[in-house]
Design an enzyme around this catalytic site. Structure first.
Site, PDB file in Angstrom:
ATOM      1  N   ARG A 137       0.817  -1.221   0.000  1.00  0.00           N
ATOM      2  CA  ARG A 137       0.000   0.000   0.000  1.00  0.00           C
ATOM      3  C   ARG A 137       0.848   1.268   0.000  1.00  0.00           C
ATOM      4  O   ARG A 137       0.335   2.351  -0.239  1.00  0.00           O
ATOM      5  CB  ARG A 137      -0.966  -0.010   1.194  1.00  0.00           C
ATOM      6  N   ASP A 156     -13.808   0.034  -3.749  1.00  0.00           N
ATOM      7  CA  ASP A 156     -12.720   0.963  -4.004  1.00  0.00           C
ATOM      8  C   ASP A 156     -12.651   1.180  -5.521  1.00  0.00           C
ATOM      9  O   ASP A 156     -12.555   0.207  -6.277  1.00  0.00           O
ATOM     10  CB  ASP A 156     -11.429   0.285  -3.485  1.00  0.00           C
ATOM     11  N   LYS A 186     -15.400   6.179  -2.542  1.00  0.00           N
ATOM     12  CA  LYS A 186     -14.856   6.291  -1.183  1.00  0.00           C
ATOM     13  C   LYS A 186     -13.831   7.419  -1.164  1.00  0.00           C
ATOM     14  O   LYS A 186     -13.033   7.548  -2.077  1.00  0.00           O
ATOM     15  CB  LYS A 186     -14.175   4.965  -0.829  1.00  0.00           C
ATOM     16  N   ASP A 210     -12.833  -6.793  -2.907  1.00  0.00           N
ATOM     17  CA  ASP A 210     -11.693  -5.909  -2.649  1.00  0.00           C
ATOM     18  C   ASP A 210     -10.436  -6.766  -2.639  1.00  0.00           C
ATOM     19  O   ASP A 210     -10.519  -7.990  -2.571  1.00  0.00           O
ATOM     20  CB  ASP A 210     -11.882  -5.185  -1.301  1.00  0.00           C
ATOM     21  N   THR A 258      -8.095  -3.185   8.381  1.00  0.00           N
ATOM     22  CA  THR A 258      -8.829  -2.879   9.613  1.00  0.00           C
ATOM     23  C   THR A 258     -10.336  -3.108   9.460  1.00  0.00           C
ATOM     24  O   THR A 258     -11.082  -2.929  10.406  1.00  0.00           O
ATOM     25  CB  THR A 258      -8.625  -1.410  10.009  1.00  0.00           C
ATOM     26  N   ALA A 259     -10.751  -3.427   8.241  1.00  0.00           N
ATOM     27  CA  ALA A 259     -12.177  -3.604   7.899  1.00  0.00           C
ATOM     28  C   ALA A 259     -12.956  -2.294   7.927  1.00  0.00           C
ATOM     29  O   ALA A 259     -14.187  -2.306   7.900  1.00  0.00           O
ATOM     30  CB  ALA A 259     -12.861  -4.664   8.766  1.00  0.00           C
ATOM     31  N   GLY A 260     -12.247  -1.175   7.969  1.00  0.00           N
ATOM     32  CA  GLY A 260     -12.917   0.136   7.926  1.00  0.00           C
ATOM     33  C   GLY A 260     -13.653   0.328   6.607  1.00  0.00           C
ATOM     34  O   GLY A 260     -14.819   0.748   6.588  1.00  0.00           O
TER      35      GLY A 260
HETATM   36  C1  R5P Z   1      -7.673   0.174  -0.491  1.00  0.00           C
HETATM   37  O1  R5P Z   1      -7.073   0.832  -1.283  1.00  0.00           O
HETATM   38  C2  R5P Z   1      -7.798  -1.304  -0.544  1.00  0.00           C
HETATM   39  O2  R5P Z   1      -8.356  -1.752  -1.733  1.00  0.00           O
HETATM   40  C3  R5P Z   1      -8.625  -1.811   0.605  1.00  0.00           C
HETATM   41  O3  R5P Z   1      -9.912  -1.260   0.515  1.00  0.00           O
HETATM   42  C4  R5P Z   1      -8.007  -1.406   1.902  1.00  0.00           C
HETATM   43  O4  R5P Z   1      -6.677  -1.828   1.918  1.00  0.00           O
HETATM   44  C5  R5P Z   1      -8.743  -1.999   3.063  1.00  0.00           C
HETATM   45  O5  R5P Z   1      -8.238  -1.443   4.254  1.00  0.00           O
HETATM   46  P1  R5P Z   1      -9.132  -1.364   5.557  1.00  0.00           P
HETATM   47  O6  R5P Z   1      -9.695  -2.740   5.745  1.00  0.00           O
HETATM   48  O7  R5P Z   1      -8.177  -0.958   6.656  1.00  0.00           O
HETATM   49  O8  R5P Z   1     -10.185  -0.331   5.320  1.00  0.00           O
END
Ligand code: R5P
Length: 325
Positions: free
Chosen positions: A106, A181, A204, A231, A236-238
């Site tokens: 990332r 995303d 988003k 995805d 973090t599943a946020g």
């Molecule tokens: C974002 O660019 C990725 O595609 C995922 O949505 C992201 O890595 C998920 O991260 P989290 O679960 O912390 O929101």
């Protein structure tokens, strides 16, 4: 002459080593290949220095090292580099790093002043340590391939996950693919096309660099439909939490979630437990500790996929062919 799948070509026979990160997946890959996992000793000294000793000769061999980017991430990266170094100094004919979940994927761009591009740094370290090739699954962004100058094979879990949904399709009502995303839109579209399902997008907007995110709205129709949110990873599943909320607000019925990398960091599992998700389908590119498993999570193994790619790399056969490319 009959050529068997383990016929040696240019690089000697296969040796598969695993680091400490994912023994279970490495064992499954070894079983698929019909080889024993190669012996190695990994020790962390009291001063926290990591020591690796190979338990067998690698001279002239085609060596594959499997290590994934799960916690403890920094230790696993260093251990991976040290293993590559040990194998290189042991005179292997070729070294292929198999890294199902690429760490630091990332951190792939300088999107604010005075920040690093750590994905590039990791690629440099892997090459400097002495890897000749890499195999990975669903990079966060395909462009990370360009951080490497050694050849690599980025394979996708897309077929594995979409095949699973083909078996579930008859249970679903007006199923629709939703990408959490916009950066994942192209892969999401392939997923939808493979399953002959319509598609919707969630727009988003990220706020801050602490992985918090704010979901704005849905582009497309999810009203009175079962949705499959796709995805690349759940950290973090946020993002998933917000995406589930927005599709539910827009009238979605049952919610399924599909992702390649179940990173499940920090509050992820509590968030997932609280969400109205019918089923979460993922893979074992990173291990899920038992305390982070839920009854509605299905894990599909990428071992046959990795094993097949390893065999093709070893034999010098096309990997693209595996995906009809
Ligand atoms: C974002 O660019 C990725 O595609 C995922 O949505 C992201 O890595 C998920 O991260 P989290 O679960 O912390 O929101």
């Amino acid at each position: 002459m009959l050529i068997t799948k383990h016929e040696d070509f240019n690089y000697g026979s296969i040796k598969l080593f695993c680091g400490s990160s994912h023994h279970e997946l490495a064992s499954q890959v070894a079983t698929f290949l019909g080889v024993e996992l190669s012996q190695r000793e990994i020790v962390k000294f009291p001063n926290e220095n990591i020591f690796v000793k190979l338990g067998e000769s690698v001279r002239g061999k085609d060596v594959f090292i499997l290590q994934t980017g799960c916690p403890p991430v920094s230790d696993n990266i260093l251990e991976m580099l040290i293993m590559i170094d040990a194998v290189r100094r042991g005179s292997a004919a070729r070294i292929t790093l198999v890294v199902p979940y690429m760490p630091y994927g990332r951190s792939d761009k300088k999107d604010q002043p005075r920040v690093p591009i750590t994905a590039r740094l990791v690629a440099d370290l892997i090459q400097t340590a002495g890897a000749d090739r890499y195999i990975t699954v669903d990079l966060h962004a395909g462009q990370i391939q360009g951080f490497f100058s050694i050849p690599g094979d980025e394979v996708t879990s897309f077929h594995l996950l979409s095949e699973y949904f083909l078996t579930k399709r008859h249970e679903m009502y007006n199923p629709t693919i939703v990408t959490a995303d916009l950066g994942f839109a192209k892969k999401g579209r392939n997923f939808a096309a493979r399953l002959s399902m319509p598609m919707a997008f969630v727009e988003k907007r990220r706020t801050g660099n602490d992985a918090t995110s704010e979901v704005m709205t849905v582009i497309g129709d999810v009203q009175d439909r079962d949705v499959v949110i796709v995805d690349d990873e759940i950290s973090t599943a946020g993002s998933i939490k917000n995406t589930v909320a927005v599709v539910k607000n827009h009238g979605a019925r049952d919610v399924y979630v599909s992702c390649t990398h179940p990173v499940f960091a920090g509050p992820a599992i509590e968030r997932l437990r609280a969400l109205p998700i019918k089923e979460l389908i993922t893979t074992n590119t990173v291990p899920i500790p038992p305390e982070r498993m839920l009854s509605n999570i299905t894990v599909l193994s990428v071992a046959p996929l990795l094993g097949e790619v390893i065999m093709r790399v070893h034999d010098g056969r096309s990997v693209g062919e595996l995906f009809n490319e």
